[in-house]
Scaffold this active site. Sequence first.
Site, PDB file in Angstrom:
ATOM      1  CG  HIS A   6      42.934  41.068  40.456  1.00  0.00           C
ATOM      2  ND1 HIS A   6      41.681  41.492  40.804  1.00  0.00           N
ATOM      3  CD2 HIS A   6      43.794  41.968  41.003  1.00  0.00           C
ATOM      4  CE1 HIS A   6      41.778  42.602  41.524  1.00  0.00           C
ATOM      5  NE2 HIS A   6      43.049  42.909  41.655  1.00  0.00           N
ATOM      6  CB  VAL A  54      41.034  35.947  36.507  1.00  0.00           C
ATOM      7  CG1 VAL A  54      41.762  36.815  37.522  1.00  0.00           C
ATOM      8  CG2 VAL A  54      39.799  35.297  37.146  1.00  0.00           C
ATOM      9  CB  ALA A  61      29.479  47.207  31.013  1.00  0.00           C
ATOM     10  CD  GLN A  89      39.095  45.594  39.927  1.00  0.00           C
ATOM     11  OE1 GLN A  89      39.194  45.452  41.145  1.00  0.00           O
ATOM     12  NE2 GLN A  89      38.089  46.239  39.372  1.00  0.00           N
ATOM     13  CB  CYS A 124      56.222  19.263  40.562  1.00  0.00           C
ATOM     14  SG  CYS A 124      57.788  18.940  39.782  1.00  0.00           S
TER      15      CYS A 124
END
Length: 247
Positions: free
Chosen positions: A123, A107, A236, A105, A152
């Site tokens: 994500h 980024v 972790a 999940q 742009c």
Amino acid sequence: MTVAQDLAAVRERVAAARHLAVLTGAGVSAESGVPTFRDAQTGLWARFRPEELATEAAFRAHPQRVWDWYAFRRERVAEAQPNAGHLALAGFARRHPDRLTLITQNVDGLHQRAGSTGVLALHGQLFENAWLDAPQPCCDLERERVGSPSACAGCGNLRRPAVVWFGEALPLKTLAAAQQAARACDVLLVVGTSGQVYPAAGLAQTAQDAGAHVVVVNTAPTALDAVADVVLRGSAALILPELLSFK
Ligand code: APR
């Protein structure tokens, strides 16, 4: 059973698994110094909740504020290094090709910087950009445009971070691949996620329903503990190397 006995039992399951799927959340990057989503926002951003910034409506209403928040996060993440948890996942995949599917999940790109390949980034990617109102770039997205966030010069589209905002659909092919991996795995490790955001969090039940052994690795209780066969309460960065270090 004690934590050590639980850890040993999960390690045996992982060693015997034909296919391992891993779903990670912000907790796996916490020890790299990247704040998790539901930790308090820090400093300038303390007065906002992510849900008030990471939305298309927020970007349309306050493009500069949202763009600056992502620039701030990009700076924080660029200073971070992958930790032992990221490296354990990349090392396992290198030693055991085609036995691990990594779904994240996050980024922040830290799994990829640790050497993981084929990461299913549900994500999106913090360091990539997209156009706000065009599914495909109408021109050279990265060529500098006027202003910030840049628009742009051709079609006037605003450049936006290529992340999935609240209320937006996940990339369908990536999600389908993640669901397939959850159905096909023997063991699913759910690491460092509070399990509050769907459809990502639904992968745990998908794996459970398909007969996988579901293991939650987290420092605090999560919404997915009830789905898990085993909960390993801890960090972790400490637990993943224990589970994945075999040759
Ligand atoms: N090791 C393991 N778990 C940890 C650690 C650690 N070192 N540090 C924190 N955690 C746990 C926290 O206890 C928490 O349960 O990681 C979890 C992080 O949960 P969230 O902050 O909710 O992040 P996450 O679950 O990844 O959020 C999912 O929500 O905001 C959206 O799109 C965003 O991808 C994000 C999604």
